[in-house]
Write a protein that holds these residues in place. Structure first.
Motif, PDB file in Angstrom:
ATOM      1  N   ASP A  45       0.933  -1.171  -0.035  1.00  0.00           N
ATOM      2  CA  ASP A  45      -0.040  -0.092   0.133  1.00  0.00           C
ATOM      3  C   ASP A  45       0.818   1.299   0.153  1.00  0.00           C
ATOM      4  OD1 ASP A  45      -1.973   1.806   0.287  1.00  0.00           O
ATOM      5  OD2 ASP A  45      -2.260   1.497   2.447  1.00  0.00           O
ATOM      6  N   VAL A  46       0.648   2.102  -1.080  1.00  0.00           N
ATOM      7  CA  VAL A  46       1.688   3.371  -1.165  1.00  0.00           C
ATOM      8  C   VAL A  46       0.775   4.522  -0.698  1.00  0.00           C
ATOM      9  CG1 VAL A  46       2.758   2.347  -3.105  1.00  0.00           C
ATOM     10  CG2 VAL A  46       0.743   3.682  -3.445  1.00  0.00           C
ATOM     11  N   SER A  47      -0.271   4.490   0.006  1.00  0.00           N
ATOM     12  CA  SER A  47      -0.644   5.631   0.683  1.00  0.00           C
ATOM     13  C   SER A  47       0.209   5.998   1.680  1.00  0.00           C
ATOM     14  CB  SER A  47      -2.309   5.299   1.270  1.00  0.00           C
ATOM     15  OG  SER A  47      -3.082   5.261   0.446  1.00  0.00           O
ATOM     16  N   HIS A  48       0.295   7.128   2.099  1.00  0.00           N
ATOM     17  CA  HIS A  48       1.359   7.955   2.962  1.00  0.00           C
ATOM     18  C   HIS A  48       2.536   7.975   2.640  1.00  0.00           C
ATOM     19  CE1 HIS A  48      -1.917   8.378   6.374  1.00  0.00           C
ATOM     20  NE2 HIS A  48      -2.211   7.343   6.045  1.00  0.00           N
ATOM     21  N   ILE A  49       3.098   7.494   1.815  1.00  0.00           N
ATOM     22  CA  ILE A  49       4.683   7.500   1.429  1.00  0.00           C
ATOM     23  C   ILE A  49       4.984   8.548   0.674  1.00  0.00           C
ATOM     24  CG2 ILE A  49       4.526   5.014   1.782  1.00  0.00           C
ATOM     25  CD1 ILE A  49       5.079   4.604  -1.269  1.00  0.00           C
ATOM     26  N   SER A  50       6.278   8.857   0.722  1.00  0.00           N
ATOM     27  CA  SER A  50       6.547  10.087   0.068  1.00  0.00           C
ATOM     28  C   SER A  50       6.472   9.702  -1.437  1.00  0.00           C
ATOM     29  CB  SER A  50       7.983  10.430   0.280  1.00  0.00           C
ATOM     30  OG  SER A  50       8.798   9.615  -0.227  1.00  0.00           O
ATOM     31  N   ASP A  51       6.562  10.697  -2.416  1.00  0.00           N
ATOM     32  CA  ASP A  51       6.603  10.506  -3.783  1.00  0.00           C
ATOM     33  C   ASP A  51       7.905   9.804  -4.262  1.00  0.00           C
ATOM     34  OD1 ASP A  51       4.588  12.263  -3.758  1.00  0.00           O
ATOM     35  OD2 ASP A  51       5.310  13.781  -5.209  1.00  0.00           O
TER      36      ASP A  51
ATOM     37  N   PHE B 164       7.715   6.134  -6.314  1.00  0.00           N
ATOM     38  CA  PHE B 164       8.361   5.368  -7.643  1.00  0.00           C
ATOM     39  C   PHE B 164       9.577   4.525  -7.333  1.00  0.00           C
ATOM     40  CE2 PHE B 164       6.316   9.675  -8.878  1.00  0.00           C
ATOM     41  CZ  PHE B 164       5.806   9.178  -9.863  1.00  0.00           C
ATOM     42  N   ASP B 165      10.137   4.414  -6.186  1.00  0.00           N
ATOM     43  CA  ASP B 165      10.907   3.332  -5.614  1.00  0.00           C
ATOM     44  C   ASP B 165      10.003   1.870  -5.626  1.00  0.00           C
ATOM     45  OD1 ASP B 165      13.364   4.451  -5.753  1.00  0.00           O
ATOM     46  OD2 ASP B 165      13.611   4.423  -3.575  1.00  0.00           O
ATOM     47  N   VAL B 166       9.218   2.123  -5.127  1.00  0.00           N
ATOM     48  CA  VAL B 166       8.228   0.814  -4.739  1.00  0.00           C
ATOM     49  C   VAL B 166       7.731   0.654  -6.446  1.00  0.00           C
ATOM     50  CG1 VAL B 166       5.735  -0.040  -4.335  1.00  0.00           C
ATOM     51  CG2 VAL B 166       6.934   1.308  -2.540  1.00  0.00           C
ATOM     52  N   MET B 167       7.466   1.266  -7.297  1.00  0.00           N
ATOM     53  CA  MET B 167       7.074   1.048  -8.452  1.00  0.00           C
ATOM     54  C   MET B 167       8.374   0.451  -9.129  1.00  0.00           C
ATOM     55  SD  MET B 167       4.045   1.615  -9.022  1.00  0.00           S
ATOM     56  CE  MET B 167       2.818   2.123  -7.784  1.00  0.00           C
ATOM     57  N   LYS B 168       9.526   0.811  -9.008  1.00  0.00           N
ATOM     58  CA  LYS B 168      10.742   0.152  -9.618  1.00  0.00           C
ATOM     59  C   LYS B 168      10.903  -1.012  -9.059  1.00  0.00           C
ATOM     60  CE  LYS B 168      15.721   1.042  -9.970  1.00  0.00           C
ATOM     61  NZ  LYS B 168      16.829   2.089  -9.558  1.00  0.00           N
ATOM     62  N   TYR B 169      10.865  -1.341  -7.944  1.00  0.00           N
ATOM     63  CA  TYR B 169      11.321  -2.605  -7.213  1.00  0.00           C
ATOM     64  C   TYR B 169      10.238  -3.758  -7.081  1.00  0.00           C
ATOM     65  CZ  TYR B 169      15.570  -0.272  -6.227  1.00  0.00           C
ATOM     66  OH  TYR B 169      16.794   0.346  -6.375  1.00  0.00           O
ATOM     67  N   SER B 170       8.904  -3.488  -7.106  1.00  0.00           N
ATOM     68  CA  SER B 170       8.049  -4.244  -7.122  1.00  0.00           C
ATOM     69  C   SER B 170       7.569  -4.998  -8.073  1.00  0.00           C
ATOM     70  CB  SER B 170       6.645  -3.640  -6.495  1.00  0.00           C
ATOM     71  OG  SER B 170       5.456  -4.695  -6.426  1.00  0.00           O
ATOM     72  N   GLU B 171       7.640  -6.371  -8.118  1.00  0.00           N
ATOM     73  CA  GLU B 171       7.056  -7.203  -9.193  1.00  0.00           C
ATOM     74  C   GLU B 171       5.894  -7.581  -9.280  1.00  0.00           C
ATOM     75  OE1 GLU B 171       9.351 -10.864  -9.147  1.00  0.00           O
ATOM     76  OE2 GLU B 171      11.393  -9.837  -9.196  1.00  0.00           O
ATOM     77  N   ALA B 172       5.146  -6.941  -8.394  1.00  0.00           N
ATOM     78  CA  ALA B 172       3.559  -7.206  -8.245  1.00  0.00           C
ATOM     79  C   ALA B 172       2.837  -5.820  -8.328  1.00  0.00           C
ATOM     80  CB  ALA B 172       3.008  -7.886  -6.987  1.00  0.00           C
ATOM     81  N   PRO B 173       1.339  -6.043  -8.734  1.00  0.00           N
ATOM     82  CA  PRO B 173       0.562  -4.610  -8.613  1.00  0.00           C
ATOM     83  C   PRO B 173       0.353  -4.075  -7.161  1.00  0.00           C
ATOM     84  CG  PRO B 173      -0.557  -6.541  -9.679  1.00  0.00           C
ATOM     85  CD  PRO B 173       0.743  -7.055  -9.104  1.00  0.00           C
TER      86      PRO B 173
ATOM     87  N   LYS C 161       0.946  -0.779 -13.548  1.00  0.00           N
ATOM     88  CA  LYS C 161       1.371  -1.951 -12.698  1.00  0.00           C
ATOM     89  C   LYS C 161       0.142  -2.865 -12.603  1.00  0.00           C
ATOM     90  CE  LYS C 161       5.346  -2.759 -10.584  1.00  0.00           C
ATOM     91  NZ  LYS C 161       6.564  -2.748 -10.945  1.00  0.00           N
ATOM     92  N   GLY C 162      -0.819  -2.475 -12.945  1.00  0.00           N
ATOM     93  CA  GLY C 162      -1.949  -3.494 -12.506  1.00  0.00           C
ATOM     94  C   GLY C 162      -2.585  -3.348 -11.329  1.00  0.00           C
ATOM     95  N   GLY C 163      -2.410  -2.146 -10.446  1.00  0.00           N
ATOM     96  CA  GLY C 163      -3.185  -2.106  -9.359  1.00  0.00           C
ATOM     97  C   GLY C 163      -4.473  -1.101  -9.410  1.00  0.00           C
ATOM     98  N   VAL C 164      -4.476  -0.446  -8.266  1.00  0.00           N
ATOM     99  CA  VAL C 164      -5.800   0.064  -8.016  1.00  0.00           C
ATOM    100  C   VAL C 164      -5.543   1.432  -7.153  1.00  0.00           C
ATOM    101  CG1 VAL C 164      -6.711  -1.486  -6.398  1.00  0.00           C
ATOM    102  CG2 VAL C 164      -8.219  -0.064  -7.755  1.00  0.00           C
TER     103      VAL C 164
END
Length: 363
Positions: free
Chosen positions: A170-176, A180-189, A218-221
């Motif tokens: 869950d990317v709510s609350h995290i910095s910008d 984008f680091d999460v988007m880079k390193y996560s293999e899942a939505p 990424k296939g997420g929501v």
């Protein structure tokens, strides 16, 4: 239609002695209200304040999880735990409300992937990486000075372990930068379980159009939050000028420390009433954010995450979860098809959850 609310802070209210079996006069979420609103499932957020030490955070999270399970043990005729979308659909068939567990703030895992795995075993199916300040995992959007400039080295390990577990990030609350680091390193939505659109309200908690597109790619929501401060710039000004929040924080802290004290409960109720007497944006503003997110990310990548029980002010016309259907009525009046409304109501999140769980390497 399957209605799923991806973020309710109800475990904190259980700790404040709310009985979810009752139709509480002031509570935003309880089982009778969920039933009346046609809500089939909700993620109950195991929220830990950023001010807690690591050990305090872990103990607090365990205490909240225990409180949810204790409540469900007393409510077997109306609600049950769910760990997968299949569980939730089966519960609906049985006439039961599904309670999923998410963890809001990763501080309880300390610096331990073993603790992360243990919280998964206890039922946690998504984790909001941080809350109102940076932690061992990543920087928060609320931290003025970044510490990690995104994910920490440990945070990158957490992302990888969550992917392997089939636990949603869950990317709510995290910095910008963290986003984008999460988007880079996560293999899942990935998901934003309770965030609005920055194009309509310029709050750092909200998602930019670039973020909305990244979640979709990424296939997420992106699950739209109901908090008026995140919905409308004007209300943030109204709230600040009212001066209520400052005094309310102290009164709420006293109530949290002693929830059985009727005087402290009454004092907090008075603050709650005062806050909700302010001119608030309409529930239609939620649909404005849905409209924008749909236009940017696509209808397959938008849902609802109310933040009920974590917000002391709600939109006008949507005081609690029993009224959630007015969002879908408003969507229909704006020309959304029934199929599209079903996607926003819950199908999109269930699809994303299934996709994340299908990638697990821990079977």
């Amino acid at each position: 239609m399957f209605i799923l609310d991806s973020h309710c802070d109800t475990p904190s209210q259980i700790r404040r002695l709310r009985d979810l079996r009752l139709d509480n006069s002031r509570g935003q979420v309880d089982f009778p209200k969920m039933k009346r609103g046609g809500v089939d499932a909700a993620f109950f957020a195991i929220y830990t304040p950023a001010s807690f030490s690591s050990d305090m955070a872990t103990v607090h999270a365990l205490d909240l999880i225990a409180g949810v399970y204790d409540t469900l043990d007393l409510s077997r005729d109306s609600a049950a735990i769910a760990l997968t979308p299949g569980d939730a659909l089966l519960n609906k068939y049985k006439g039961l409300i599904s309670v999923f567990l998410g963890m809001e703030n990763g501080s309880p895992i300390q610096m331990s992937l073993s603790l992360l795995r243990q919280f998964y075993r206890l039922g946690i199916r998504y984790m909001t990486l941080c809350h109102s300040s940076s932690n061992n995992i990543c920087d928060s959007c609320a931290s003025e000075i970044p510490y990690w400039n995104g994910l920490s080295p440990f945070g990158k390990e957490v992302v990888g372990q969550m992917n392997e577990l089939g636990m949603i990030i869950d990317v709510s609350h995290i910095s910008d930068a963290s986003f984008f680091d999460v988007m880079k390193y996560s293999e899942a939505p990935v998901v934003a379980t309770h965030s609005c659109c920055r194009a309509l309200a310029q709050h750092p908690r909200n998602l930019t159009d670039e973020m909305l597109r990244a979640i979709a790619d990424k296939g997420g929501v992106a699950q739209i939050n109901f908090y008026p401060v995140f919905l409308d710039n004007g209300f943030a000004v109204t709230l600040e000028e009212s001066g209520i929040s400052g005094k309310g924080e102290e009164i709420e802290a006293e109530f949290i420390a002693d929830p059985a004290n009727p005087q402290k409960r009454a004092a907090w109720d008075a603050v709650y009433d005062e806050l909700n007497s302010l001119p608030r944006p309409s529930y239609k503003r939620i649909v404005d954010h849905i409209d924008h997110a749909v236009n940017v990310a696509g209808i397959e990548h938008v849902g609802i995450g109310s933040d009920f029980d974590g917000i002391a002010v709600t939109p006008d016309g949507l005081d609690d979860i029993s009224h959630i259907g007015i969002i879908f009525d408003e969507m229909k009046s704006r020309g959304y098809s029934w199929d599209d409304i079903e996607k926003v109501a819950g199908k999109n999140f269930l699809r994303t959850m299934s996709d994340v769980q299908s990638l697990t390497k821990m079977l």
